[in-house]
Scaffold this active site. Structure first.
Site, PDB file in Angstrom:
ATOM      1  N   GLY A  11     -18.594 -42.961 -20.239  1.00 56.31           N
ATOM      2  CA  GLY A  11     -18.355 -41.641 -20.816  1.00 56.31           C
ATOM      3  C   GLY A  11     -19.053 -40.572 -20.005  1.00 56.31           C
ATOM      4  O   GLY A  11     -20.277 -40.452 -20.040  1.00 56.31           O
ATOM      5  N   GLY A  13     -18.877 -37.278 -20.266  1.00 54.36           N
ATOM      6  CA  GLY A  13     -18.898 -35.972 -20.908  1.00 54.36           C
ATOM      7  C   GLY A  13     -20.249 -35.308 -20.685  1.00 54.36           C
ATOM      8  O   GLY A  13     -21.051 -35.723 -19.846  1.00 54.36           O
ATOM      9  N   LYS A 195     -29.183 -37.444 -38.754  1.00 57.79           N
ATOM     10  CA  LYS A 195     -28.313 -36.697 -37.841  1.00 57.79           C
ATOM     11  C   LYS A 195     -26.935 -36.513 -38.476  1.00 57.79           C
ATOM     12  O   LYS A 195     -26.306 -35.452 -38.337  1.00 57.79           O
ATOM     13  CB  LYS A 195     -28.198 -37.443 -36.508  1.00 57.79           C
ATOM     14  N   ASN A 199     -24.567 -33.064 -39.107  1.00 53.64           N
ATOM     15  CA  ASN A 199     -23.176 -32.970 -38.669  1.00 53.64           C
ATOM     16  C   ASN A 199     -22.205 -32.810 -39.837  1.00 53.64           C
ATOM     17  O   ASN A 199     -21.224 -32.068 -39.755  1.00 53.64           O
ATOM     18  CB  ASN A 199     -22.794 -34.213 -37.859  1.00 53.64           C
ATOM     19  N   SER A 265     -19.229 -28.705 -32.213  1.00 53.32           N
ATOM     20  CA  SER A 265     -18.263 -29.491 -31.439  1.00 53.32           C
ATOM     21  C   SER A 265     -16.943 -29.620 -32.179  1.00 53.32           C
ATOM     22  O   SER A 265     -15.872 -29.600 -31.563  1.00 53.32           O
ATOM     23  CB  SER A 265     -18.842 -30.870 -31.142  1.00 53.32           C
TER      24      SER A 265
END
Length: 311
Positions: A11, A13, A195, A199, A265
């Protein structure tokens, strides 16, 4: 050069490139697993560090080179750090498990929860030496181009063991030495739930109301945020994880204040018509609730509304 690589990142990103940069600076032999690469190669990346309060001049980007590895060139890999989107984890990682050495360790480092539950049985079924660790990071980083990132904020990175063989002391120490403000925790799952709470409160609301994070500090959102956290704490308790609701509430609002001008995001995913991680955030809360014969109606409504928005 690729023969010396023993840490692979899956990944490329923003977070994957940031971790790559930090490991590279620390002298680790790290490379990316290529998506469709036919042969191993080198890729030039660009990293712009975080400006300090004393910096009055424009910070210059730093170019550096990292190997791109093919799926059939992973014999020497001892640690894979998975930084893809949560919904991509199983599809991206499962085909690689048979290509990786039996003693290779897997570290998941993504938003949301869920893939670890599906992956753990696969890890445990592997030969001796295979293990699974989980992590979460709040480091701020912006991807400006495919191979160009800019660090935008410091943050805490927490890592911990979840299933199978434990990560060796060598790699554990290497990660903690390379990643600023990082720690190894004995119980990583509660950290992931904490977390998840941030989110679950911020991402869907900013996506639905098309607003920056700071707007959620307004009184109109307080009851909704409280209900999201009420349900999350209840579900986590049935999963054997005790969470302090007052702490979570304060933490959510602290993040809202610290990132007031940022767009989440999920907001950005909706704006760019990309798939969101709602299934692994509010959806995960609902799925775990259902597993215990419970309901989480507020999270379920947010889950459904964001799914509708993403169609």
């Amino acid at each position: 050069m690729t023969h010396a690589v023993d840490i692979a990142i899956l990944g490329a990103g923003a977070v994957g490139q940031l971790i790559c940069r930090q490991l590279t600076v620390a002298g680790m032999n790290v490379g990316f697993i290529g998506r469709n690469a036919l042969e191993s190669s080198q890729q030039v990346l660009s990293f712009t560090p975080l400006a300090s309060a004393d910096d009055h001049q424009q910070i210059q980007a730093i170019p550096y080179s990292v190997p791109i590895l093919t799926a059939d060139a992973l014999d020497n890999i001892r640690l894979v750090i998975v930084c893809v989107k949560a919904y991509q984890v199983l599809d991206a990682l499962s085909p690689l498990l048979k290509q990786l050495p039996s003693q290779c360790h897997i570290l998941l480092l993504h938003n949301g929860m869920g893939p670890h539950l599906a992956l753990a049985p696969l890890i445990n079924a592997q030969a001796n030496g295979r293990g699974l660790s989980l992590g979460t990071t709040s480091q701020g980083v912006l991807r400006q181009a495919p191979w160009q990132i800019k660090q935008t904020g410091q943050g805490l990175t927490q890592l911990g063991h979840f299933a199978g063989a434990e990560l060796t002391k060598h790699y554990r120490n290497a990660l903690l030495a390379a990643i600023p403000n990082s720690e190894w925790v004995d119980a990583i799952v509660p950290c992931l739930w904490q977390k998840l709470a941030v989110n679950a409160a911020i991402n869907p609301l900013t996506a639905l109301y098309q607003c920056p994070n700071g707007k959620l500090a307004e009184p109109d959102f307080s009851e909704m945020i409280k209900c999201i956290l009420d349900e999350l704490v209840m579900v986590a308790a049935h999963d054997g994880v005790s969470l302090d609701q007052s702490f979570l509430h304060d933490r959510v609002y602290q993040v809202i204040r610290l990132t007031a001008g940022n767009f989440s995001s999920m907001h950005q995913d909706i704006a760019h018509q990309r798939r969101t991680e709602i299934d692994q955030i509010n959806g995960y809360i609902c799925e775990r609730a259902q597993a215990h014969g419970l309901s989480a109606p507020v999270n379920a409504e947010l889950w459904a509304r964001v799914k509708q928005l993403a169609v």
